[in-house]
Design an enzyme around this catalytic site. Structure first.
Site, PDB file in Angstrom:
ATOM      1  N   CYS A 104       0.772  -1.247   0.000  1.00 32.07           N
ATOM      2  CA  CYS A 104       0.000   0.000   0.000  1.00 32.07           C
ATOM      3  C   CYS A 104       0.801   1.294   0.000  1.00 32.07           C
ATOM      4  O   CYS A 104       0.317   2.282  -0.543  1.00 32.07           O
ATOM      5  CB  CYS A 104      -1.107   0.008   1.022  1.00 32.07           C
ATOM      6  SG  CYS A 104      -0.658  -0.566   2.605  1.00 32.07           S
ATOM      7  N   ARG A 145      15.662   2.719  -1.127  1.00 31.06           N
ATOM      8  CA  ARG A 145      15.504   1.393  -1.733  1.00 31.06           C
ATOM      9  C   ARG A 145      15.195   0.348  -0.660  1.00 31.06           C
ATOM     10  O   ARG A 145      15.746  -0.744  -0.657  1.00 31.06           O
ATOM     11  CB  ARG A 145      16.735   1.000  -2.562  1.00 31.06           C
ATOM     12  CG  ARG A 145      16.384  -0.099  -3.593  1.00 31.06           C
ATOM     13  CD  ARG A 145      17.612  -0.623  -4.338  1.00 31.06           C
ATOM     14  NE  ARG A 145      18.359   0.417  -4.992  1.00 31.06           N
ATOM     15  CZ  ARG A 145      19.674   0.616  -4.814  1.00 31.06           C
ATOM     16  NH1 ARG A 145      20.373  -0.170  -4.025  1.00 31.06           N
ATOM     17  NH2 ARG A 145      20.280   1.600  -5.452  1.00 31.06           N
ATOM     18  N   SER A 146      14.299   0.714   0.268  1.00 28.15           N
ATOM     19  CA  SER A 146      13.932  -0.264   1.290  1.00 28.15           C
ATOM     20  C   SER A 146      13.027  -1.320   0.680  1.00 28.15           C
ATOM     21  O   SER A 146      12.400  -1.099  -0.360  1.00 28.15           O
ATOM     22  CB  SER A 146      13.223   0.424   2.463  1.00 28.15           C
ATOM     23  OG  SER A 146      11.946   0.861   2.083  1.00 28.15           O
ATOM     24  N   ILE A 170      21.991   4.616  -0.002  1.00 24.92           N
ATOM     25  CA  ILE A 170      23.320   5.029   0.458  1.00 24.92           C
ATOM     26  C   ILE A 170      24.441   4.207  -0.159  1.00 24.92           C
ATOM     27  O   ILE A 170      25.573   4.640  -0.184  1.00 24.92           O
ATOM     28  CB  ILE A 170      23.446   5.062   2.011  1.00 24.92           C
ATOM     29  CG1 ILE A 170      22.693   3.900   2.628  1.00 24.92           C
ATOM     30  CG2 ILE A 170      22.964   6.371   2.580  1.00 24.92           C
ATOM     31  CD1 ILE A 170      22.751   3.890   4.133  1.00 24.92           C
TER      32      ILE A 170
END
Ligand code: NAD
Length: 308
Positions: free
Chosen positions: A144, A177-178, A201
């Site tokens: 979501c 970019r999790s 990072i």
């Protein structure tokens, strides 16, 4: 000039989604039920739970908050998976943190996973698989937060193009970019045809469906580029850096950029409106609306199964 930038507020956007959900629920005379598990003392989680309860009440969904001991959480999720009256389940993370939370995410049945965080749904996002079945009657649940960020309504998607290719020609930078937001988001945008620079990072990756978007699903390449090179090329810049003092320098932005921030901190500089054509300062409330949209969808799948 300040006036030329349109600020799109999550509260406004989510209100229109909520109205639509409310209308659907009323017309069909149903009452989908969401269960939220709170197993931590995190005030942010409590706030999120309160907001979920409020939105559910407004749209006509039932919401039950179950406060449980974290050692019992897995068993409680199992029980809720088997409860016929429960249509959707969510957990307020972090509970244990790290891999154990990932494990718990996968304890939720895919038929009740309103957040779209189970492995199956994430895998399907990465492989551009949009349906659970080969007859294409059951759409996959989309995580979501990425769904909220995508914000089709700000017009980045070109409706003249066929569904699935509507971002062809767009260049988008996503700074985060999790596994929860940034990576699925970059994948979804690239699957729809965009060239996406995914920044974290450790470096920059490019997600694309190749030249002429010939590939069926996106591929990922490490690129030897800097933020100073990718941001000026981007039509849309999306930030999600969870650090208070992080500010993306406005001077890097292309004039008329679409700027979207989903971090709980303001990642753009104060003068952002002098550079952007559209600015979205936050998306949290839209995430909750998407959660309810997913809930209604799961409710329908369960009832369809029961009728068969
Ligand atoms: P996370 O800590 O898992 O991931 C952070 C990402 O940002 C990582 O990829 C990291 O490499 C990158 N990053 C950190 N510093 C950076 C820098 N200086 N330059 C480039 N990249 C950098 O966090 P998360 O779970 O993805 O959440 C990120 C933010 O989004 C938080 O503020 C969170 O509150 C917010 N969030 C909002 C919603 C919503 O619905 N609005 C939902 C989830 C998360």
């Amino acid at each position: 000039p300040v006036a030329s930038c349109k600020t799109v507020l999550a509260s406004k956007v989510s209100a229109s989604f909520r109205d639509q959900i409310k209308k659907d629920i009323k017309e069909r005379n149903v009452k989908p039920k969401l269960v939220g598990f709170l197993a931590n003392e995190d005030p942010a989680a409590m706030k999120y739970a309160e907001w979920t309860a409020k939105t559910c009440a407004e749209t006509g969904c039932e919401f039950e908050l179950r406060k449980v001991d974290k050692q019992e959480l897995e068993q409680k999720i199992d029980e809720a998976n088997d409860e016929a009256s429960v249509n959707g389940i969510m957990v307020y993370y972090p509970v244990f943190g790290g891999k154990q939370d990932q494990y718990l995410q996968n304890c939720v049945s895919i038929y009740k996973d309103v957040e779209g965080l189970t492995f199956k749904y994430i895998y399907n996002v990465y492989h551009n698989i949009r349906f659970l079945d080969t007859d294409e009657t059951t759409k996959c649940i989309i995580p979501c937060t990425p769904l909220a960020v995508i914000m089709e309504y700000i017009g980045v998607y070109n409706a003249v193009l066929p569904y699935g290719n509507r971002l062809y020609g767009r260049t988008i930078t996503v700074i985060n970019r999790s596994e929860i937001v940034g990576r699925p988001l970059a994948a979804m945008l690239a699957n729809d045809g965009a060239k996406v620079y995914s920044v974290d990072i450790t470096g920059i990756q490019m997600f694309t469906r190749g030249d002429g978007i010939k590939l069926q699903a996106h591929k990922v390449e490490d690129v030897d580029m800097t933020l100073e090179q990718v941001v000026p090329q981007s039509d849309v810049v999306i930030t999600g850096v969870p650090v208070a003092n992080y500010k993306l320098p406005s001077k890097l932005l292309k004039d008329g950029v679409i700027a979207i921030n989903f971090s709980s901190f303001a990642n753009f500089e104060d003068d952002i409106k002098q550079h952007a054509s559209i600015f979205v300062p936050s998306v949290g409330k839209v995430t909750v609306a998407m959660l309810e949209r997913n809930l209604l969808r799961l409710h329908d799948y369960q009832h369809r199964e029961a009728a068969n």
